[in-house]
Write a protein that holds these residues in place. Structure first.
Motif, PDB file in Angstrom:
ATOM      1  N   ILE A   1       0.843  -1.197   0.000  1.00 12.34           N
ATOM      2  CA  ILE A   1       0.000   0.000   0.000  1.00 12.34           C
ATOM      3  C   ILE A   1       0.878   1.248   0.000  1.00 12.34           C
ATOM      4  N   SER A   2       1.723   1.388   1.014  1.00 14.89           N
ATOM      5  CA  SER A   2       2.682   2.495   1.096  1.00 14.89           C
ATOM      6  C   SER A   2       3.598   2.240   2.281  1.00 14.89           C
ATOM      7  N   HIS A  10       5.515   0.808   4.920  1.00 14.59           N
ATOM      8  CA  HIS A  10       5.620  -0.566   5.422  1.00 14.59           C
ATOM      9  C   HIS A  10       4.253  -1.248   5.484  1.00 14.59           C
ATOM     10  N   LYS A  11       3.250  -0.680   4.813  1.00 12.76           N
ATOM     11  CA  LYS A  11       1.875  -1.188   4.909  1.00 12.76           C
ATOM     12  C   LYS A  11       1.525  -2.099   3.735  1.00 12.76           C
ATOM     13  N   TYR A  12       0.853  -3.211   4.092  1.00 14.56           N
ATOM     14  CA  TYR A  12       0.426  -4.204   3.103  1.00 14.56           C
ATOM     15  C   TYR A  12      -1.011  -4.610   3.365  1.00 14.56           C
ATOM     16  N   HIS A  13      -1.710  -4.983   2.290  1.00 11.83           N
ATOM     17  CA  HIS A  13      -3.036  -5.595   2.396  1.00 11.83           C
ATOM     18  C   HIS A  13      -2.943  -7.032   1.928  1.00 11.83           C
ATOM     19  N   PHE A  14      -3.434  -7.939   2.760  1.00 10.56           N
ATOM     20  CA  PHE A  14      -3.539  -9.354   2.428  1.00 10.56           C
ATOM     21  C   PHE A  14      -5.015  -9.622   2.150  1.00 10.56           C
ATOM     22  N   THR A  15      -5.330 -10.240   1.020  1.00 12.45           N
ATOM     23  CA  THR A  15      -6.730 -10.496   0.675  1.00 12.45           C
ATOM     24  C   THR A  15      -6.897 -11.941   0.247  1.00 12.45           C
ATOM     25  N   ILE A  48      -6.880  -7.943   5.202  1.00 10.71           N
ATOM     26  CA  ILE A  48      -6.201  -7.624   6.455  1.00 10.71           C
ATOM     27  C   ILE A  48      -5.150  -6.558   6.151  1.00 10.71           C
ATOM     28  N   GLY A  49      -5.187  -5.451   6.871  1.00 11.10           N
ATOM     29  CA  GLY A  49      -4.184  -4.395   6.737  1.00 11.10           C
ATOM     30  C   GLY A  49      -3.128  -4.550   7.810  1.00 11.10           C
ATOM     31  N   VAL A  50      -1.863  -4.692   7.384  1.00 11.49           N
ATOM     32  CA  VAL A  50      -0.756  -4.890   8.326  1.00 11.49           C
ATOM     33  C   VAL A  50       0.295  -3.812   8.088  1.00 11.49           C
ATOM     34  N   ASP A  51       0.767  -3.225   9.178  1.00 12.84           N
ATOM     35  CA  ASP A  51       1.834  -2.224   9.136  1.00 12.84           C
ATOM     36  C   ASP A  51       3.080  -2.853   9.757  1.00 12.84           C
ATOM     37  N   PHE A  52       4.116  -3.048   8.943  1.00  7.93           N
ATOM     38  CA  PHE A  52       5.337  -3.718   9.405  1.00  7.93           C
ATOM     39  C   PHE A  52       6.388  -2.748   9.945  1.00  7.93           C
ATOM     40  N   ARG A  53       6.035  -1.464  10.166  1.00  4.80           N
ATOM     41  CA  ARG A  53       7.049  -0.547  10.709  1.00  4.80           C
ATOM     42  C   ARG A  53       7.375  -0.932  12.147  1.00  4.80           C
ATOM     43  N   ASP A  54       8.632  -0.750  12.506  1.00  3.76           N
ATOM     44  CA  ASP A  54       9.126  -1.141  13.831  1.00  3.76           C
ATOM     45  C   ASP A  54       8.636  -0.152  14.891  1.00  3.76           C
ATOM     46  N   VAL A  55       8.107  -0.703  15.996  1.00  2.00           N
ATOM     47  CA  VAL A  55       7.673   0.142  17.111  1.00  2.00           C
ATOM     48  C   VAL A  55       8.439  -0.175  18.388  1.00  2.00           C
ATOM     49  N   GLY A  56       9.607  -0.780  18.243  1.00  2.00           N
ATOM     50  CA  GLY A  56      10.451  -1.043  19.401  1.00  2.00           C
ATOM     51  C   GLY A  56      10.393  -2.461  19.903  1.00  2.00           C
TER      52      GLY A  56
END
Length: 162
Positions: free
Chosen positions: A91-92, A94-99, A126-134
């Protein structure tokens, strides 16, 4: 000599009082409960997907709370969609859509006379954001069915039967 003792004592008491009242000495802030990891698994590429508690206030939210309370999905539906997607779209950032399509199947008869038909199909995204949050990635932001934000109950049942 007594002046030096007095100024040393004054400096020492000032340093001690500053150390006691400093924010660094205060108790650490408890972790935000919204970031608690409810479940985690590997997606179809081997990347770890985190499902965090999140929040839902009736209008806005994310994570487990939004997925279950607003979109009527469960952990099994989210996990299976990310593990066996028909498509995985960037999507943009680190964001992905799984369908993946989920079929509602009705069967009649029994044994060799059993007949099953697909009566309805909805796409689960399913919308998943893979950016690191620690402590891992942000994880699942949302999950929904095409056509209606609230998925039919049978979608959860289909995911549980796999």
């Amino acid at each position: 000599m007594s002046k030096k003792r007095c100024s040393i004592a004054a400096c020492a008491s000032l340093i001690i009082s500053l150390a006691i009242s400093s924010p660094a000495a205060a108790d650490p802030k408890p972790p935000d409960p919204r970031y608690e990891v409810i479940a985690s698994w590997k997606d179809n590429t081997g990347a770890v997907v985190y499902l965090r508690r999140g929040s839902w206030n009736g209008k806005n939210g994310w994570g487990f709370e939004k997925v279950t309370r607003y979109h009527n999905l469960n952990i099994a539906a989210v996990r299976l969609t990310t593990q066996f997607p028909e498509s995985r779209n960037h999507i943009s950032g680190h964001k992905y859509h799984f369908t993946t399509p989920v079929h509602h199947v009705r069967c009649t008869g029994w044994w060799i006379f059993r007949d099953c038909q697909i009566v309805e199909t909805v796409d689960v995204t399913i919308g998943v954001d893979f950016r690191d949050v620690g402590n891992g990635s942000f994880g699942v932001v949302t999950a929904f069915c095409t056509g209606d934000p609230r998925c039919p109950d049978w979608v959860k049942g289909a995911a549980n039967s796999r």
